[in-house]
Scaffold this motif. Structure first.
Motif, mmCIF file in Angstrom:
data_model
loop_
_atom_site.group_PDB
_atom_site.id
_atom_site.type_symbol
_atom_site.label_atom_id
_atom_site.label_comp_id
_atom_site.label_asym_id
_atom_site.label_seq_id
_atom_site.Cartn_x
_atom_site.Cartn_y
_atom_site.Cartn_z
ATOM 1 N N THR A 87 0.824 -1.208 0.000
ATOM 2 C CA THR A 87 0.000 0.000 0.000
ATOM 3 C C THR A 87 0.859 1.259 0.000
ATOM 4 O OG1 THR A 87 -0.163 -0.079 2.420
ATOM 5 C CG2 THR A 87 -1.945 -1.116 1.161
ATOM 6 N N ASP A 88 2.169 1.119 0.199
ATOM 7 C CA ASP A 88 3.069 2.265 0.167
ATOM 8 C C ASP A 88 3.396 2.658 -1.278
ATOM 9 O OD1 ASP A 88 3.177 2.386 2.932
ATOM 10 O OD2 ASP A 88 4.979 1.159 3.057
ATOM 11 N N ILE A 89 3.863 1.699 -2.048
ATOM 12 C CA ILE A 89 4.159 1.907 -3.464
ATOM 13 C C ILE A 89 3.592 0.708 -4.215
ATOM 14 C CG2 ILE A 89 5.955 2.153 -5.207
ATOM 15 C CD1 ILE A 89 7.682 3.471 -3.033
ATOM 16 N N THR A 90 2.489 0.941 -4.901
ATOM 17 C CA THR A 90 1.824 -0.158 -5.612
ATOM 18 C C THR A 90 2.622 -0.505 -6.867
ATOM 19 O OG1 THR A 90 0.464 1.287 -6.991
ATOM 20 C CG2 THR A 90 -0.423 0.683 -4.813
ATOM 21 N N PRO A 91 2.458 -1.723 -7.358
ATOM 22 C CA PRO A 91 3.155 -2.085 -8.597
ATOM 23 C C PRO A 91 2.851 -1.116 -9.747
ATOM 24 C CG PRO A 91 2.339 -4.053 -7.521
ATOM 25 C CD PRO A 91 1.776 -2.879 -6.750
ATOM 26 N N ALA A 92 1.640 -0.617 -9.839
ATOM 27 C CA ALA A 92 1.287 0.324 -10.915
ATOM 28 C C ALA A 92 2.087 1.623 -10.820
ATOM 29 C CB ALA A 92 -0.206 0.620 -10.869
ATOM 30 N N GLN A 93 2.435 2.032 -9.624
ATOM 31 C CA GLN A 93 3.198 3.272 -9.440
ATOM 32 C C GLN A 93 4.661 3.133 -9.860
ATOM 33 O OE1 GLN A 93 2.052 3.606 -5.291
ATOM 34 N NE2 GLN A 93 1.059 5.574 -5.725
ATOM 35 N N MET A 94 5.088 1.917 -10.144
ATOM 36 C CA MET A 94 6.476 1.677 -10.532
ATOM 37 C C MET A 94 6.675 1.734 -12.052
ATOM 38 S SD MET A 94 7.362 -1.376 -7.828
ATOM 39 C CE MET A 94 8.985 -1.632 -8.502
ATOM 40 N N SER A 95 5.650 2.075 -12.793
ATOM 41 C CA SER A 95 5.721 2.044 -14.257
ATOM 42 C C SER A 95 6.782 2.982 -14.837
ATOM 43 C CB SER A 95 4.355 2.358 -14.859
ATOM 44 O OG SER A 95 3.974 3.686 -14.529
ATOM 45 N N GLY A 96 7.185 3.997 -14.104
ATOM 46 C CA GLY A 96 8.186 4.942 -14.585
ATOM 47 C C GLY A 96 9.541 4.332 -14.883
ATOM 48 N N TRP A 97 9.808 3.147 -14.357
ATOM 49 C CA TRP A 97 11.095 2.509 -14.613
ATOM 50 C C TRP A 97 11.302 2.227 -16.098
ATOM 51 C CZ3 TRP A 97 15.100 2.642 -11.587
ATOM 52 C CH2 TRP A 97 14.899 2.826 -10.214
ATOM 53 N N SER A 98 10.230 2.065 -16.865
ATOM 54 C CA SER A 98 10.382 1.768 -18.291
ATOM 55 C C SER A 98 11.051 2.921 -19.047
ATOM 56 C CB SER A 98 9.032 1.413 -18.912
ATOM 57 O OG SER A 98 8.136 2.490 -18.755
ATOM 58 N N ALA A 99 11.033 4.130 -18.491
ATOM 59 C CA ALA A 99 11.719 5.263 -19.119
ATOM 60 C C ALA A 99 13.230 5.210 -18.877
ATOM 61 C CB ALA A 99 11.161 6.578 -18.585
ATOM 62 N N CYS A 100 13.679 4.355 -17.982
ATOM 63 C CA CYS A 100 15.101 4.287 -17.623
ATOM 64 C C CYS A 100 15.892 3.310 -18.473
ATOM 65 C CB CYS A 100 15.243 3.902 -16.150
ATOM 66 S SG CYS A 100 14.537 5.127 -15.048
ATOM 67 N N ARG A 101 15.208 2.342 -19.027
ATOM 68 C CA ARG A 101 15.852 1.299 -19.838
ATOM 69 C C ARG A 101 14.828 0.198 -20.044
ATOM 70 N NH1 ARG A 101 21.358 0.121 -21.588
ATOM 71 N NH2 ARG A 101 21.018 -1.735 -22.828
ATOM 72 N N ASP A 102 15.173 -0.851 -20.786
ATOM 73 C CA ASP A 102 14.279 -1.994 -20.932
ATOM 74 C C ASP A 102 13.965 -2.518 -19.539
ATOM 75 O OD1 ASP A 102 14.579 -1.757 -23.677
ATOM 76 O OD2 ASP A 102 16.204 -3.221 -23.754
ATOM 77 N N THR A 103 12.675 -2.641 -19.233
ATOM 78 C CA THR A 103 12.282 -3.005 -17.870
ATOM 79 C C THR A 103 11.318 -4.179 -17.879
ATOM 80 O OG1 THR A 103 12.520 -0.708 -17.171
ATOM 81 C CG2 THR A 103 11.236 -2.140 -15.737
ATOM 82 N N SER A 104 11.595 -5.139 -17.004
ATOM 83 C CA SER A 104 10.680 -6.241 -16.738
ATOM 84 C C SER A 104 9.967 -5.925 -15.435
ATOM 85 C CB SER A 104 11.445 -7.564 -16.566
ATOM 86 O OG SER A 104 12.231 -7.831 -17.699
ATOM 87 N N PHE A 105 8.674 -6.167 -15.400
ATOM 88 C CA PHE A 105 7.885 -5.934 -14.188
ATOM 89 C C PHE A 105 7.402 -7.275 -13.655
ATOM 90 C CE2 PHE A 105 7.677 -1.392 -14.283
ATOM 91 C CZ PHE A 105 7.872 -1.074 -15.623
ATOM 92 N N VAL A 106 7.617 -7.481 -12.358
ATOM 93 C CA VAL A 106 7.214 -8.715 -11.690
ATOM 94 C C VAL A 106 6.439 -8.329 -10.441
ATOM 95 C CG1 VAL A 106 8.051 -10.830 -10.592
ATOM 96 C CG2 VAL A 106 9.340 -9.835 -12.487
ATOM 97 N N VAL A 107 5.328 -9.016 -10.186
ATOM 98 C CA VAL A 107 4.566 -8.777 -8.961
ATOM 99 C C VAL A 107 4.472 -10.099 -8.204
ATOM 100 C CG1 VAL A 107 2.374 -8.041 -7.964
ATOM 101 C CG2 VAL A 107 3.217 -6.933 -10.046
ATOM 102 N N PHE A 108 4.922 -10.060 -6.963
ATOM 103 C CA PHE A 108 4.846 -11.222 -6.089
ATOM 104 C C PHE A 108 3.815 -10.975 -4.997
ATOM 105 C CE2 PHE A 108 9.442 -11.768 -7.378
ATOM 106 C CZ PHE A 108 9.203 -12.888 -8.170
ATOM 107 N N PRO A 109 3.266 -12.038 -4.409
ATOM 108 C CA PRO A 109 2.298 -11.851 -3.327
ATOM 109 C C PRO A 109 2.978 -11.359 -2.057
ATOM 110 C CG PRO A 109 2.728 -14.197 -3.677
ATOM 111 C CD PRO A 109 3.470 -13.451 -4.743
ATOM 112 N N GLY A 110 2.285 -10.470 -1.357
ATOM 113 C CA GLY A 110 2.793 -10.023 -0.072
ATOM 114 C C GLY A 110 2.834 -8.515 0.063
ATOM 115 N N PRO A 111 3.190 -8.059 1.265
ATOM 116 C CA PRO A 111 3.257 -6.623 1.562
ATOM 117 C C PRO A 111 4.603 -6.019 1.151
ATOM 118 C CG PRO A 111 3.655 -7.879 3.546
ATOM 119 C CD PRO A 111 3.345 -8.879 2.463
ATOM 120 N N HIS A 112 4.744 -4.728 1.386
ATOM 121 C CA HIS A 112 5.893 -3.917 0.990
ATOM 122 C C HIS A 112 7.238 -4.534 1.385
ATOM 123 C CE1 HIS A 112 7.928 -0.094 0.083
ATOM 124 N NE2 HIS A 112 8.598 -0.267 1.208
ATOM 125 N N SER A 113 7.364 -5.011 2.579
ATOM 126 C CA SER A 113 8.663 -5.499 3.053
ATOM 127 C C SER A 113 8.787 -7.023 2.995
ATOM 128 C CB SER A 113 8.933 -5.005 4.474
ATOM 129 O OG SER A 113 7.887 -5.411 5.328
#
Length: 133
Positions: A87-113
């Protein structure tokens, strides 16, 4: 040059930090740290909490001053790891990484830490990518 950069529950450099901790007082940070320690099954030690609050406050002060309007591209691909219950930083909020280079997105079950527990799916993913690099 690294072969790959891994980030977990982090915004891209161009994105403004939105962490709830940025607005917390030192007392509120202490309460939050105690909660994290208890969530990990431990009993917080008041003197250590005080030390860590000071360190965390310095980190947060640095984050408040950080500006990266155009940090440029990274020299290697990125794997952005999100957590389904974060709930601190959702996977959707991480989309900006694609502007940094080729980016793979992975979502695992569980909380922030959750990464702290070294869950098997994280270890498996890291091992698989590492051996194929």
């Amino acid at each position: 040059v690294p072969e790959r950069v891994y980030v977990s529950s982090q915004l891209a450099p161009r994105d403004q930090m939105i962490a709830p901790m940025l607005a917390m007082t030192e007392a509120e940070l202490g309460v939050e740290l105690e909660k994290v320690v208890r969530d990990m099954g431990q009993q917080p030690h008041p003197e250590l909490v005080d030390i860590y609050v000071g360190i965390l406050q310095a980190d947060l002060d640095m984050i408040r001053r950080y500006v990266a309007s155009d940090p440029g591209a990274l020299p290697c691909p990125v794997t952005a790891i999100g957590w389904s219950e974060d709930t601190d930083i959702t996977p959707a909020q991480m989309s900006g990484w694609s502007a940094c280079r080729d980016t793979s997105f992975v979502v695992f079950p569980g909380p922030h830490s959750r990464f702290i527990d070294a869950p098997p799916e994280l270890i498996s993913m890291l091992s698989g990518l590492r051996s194929s690099a």
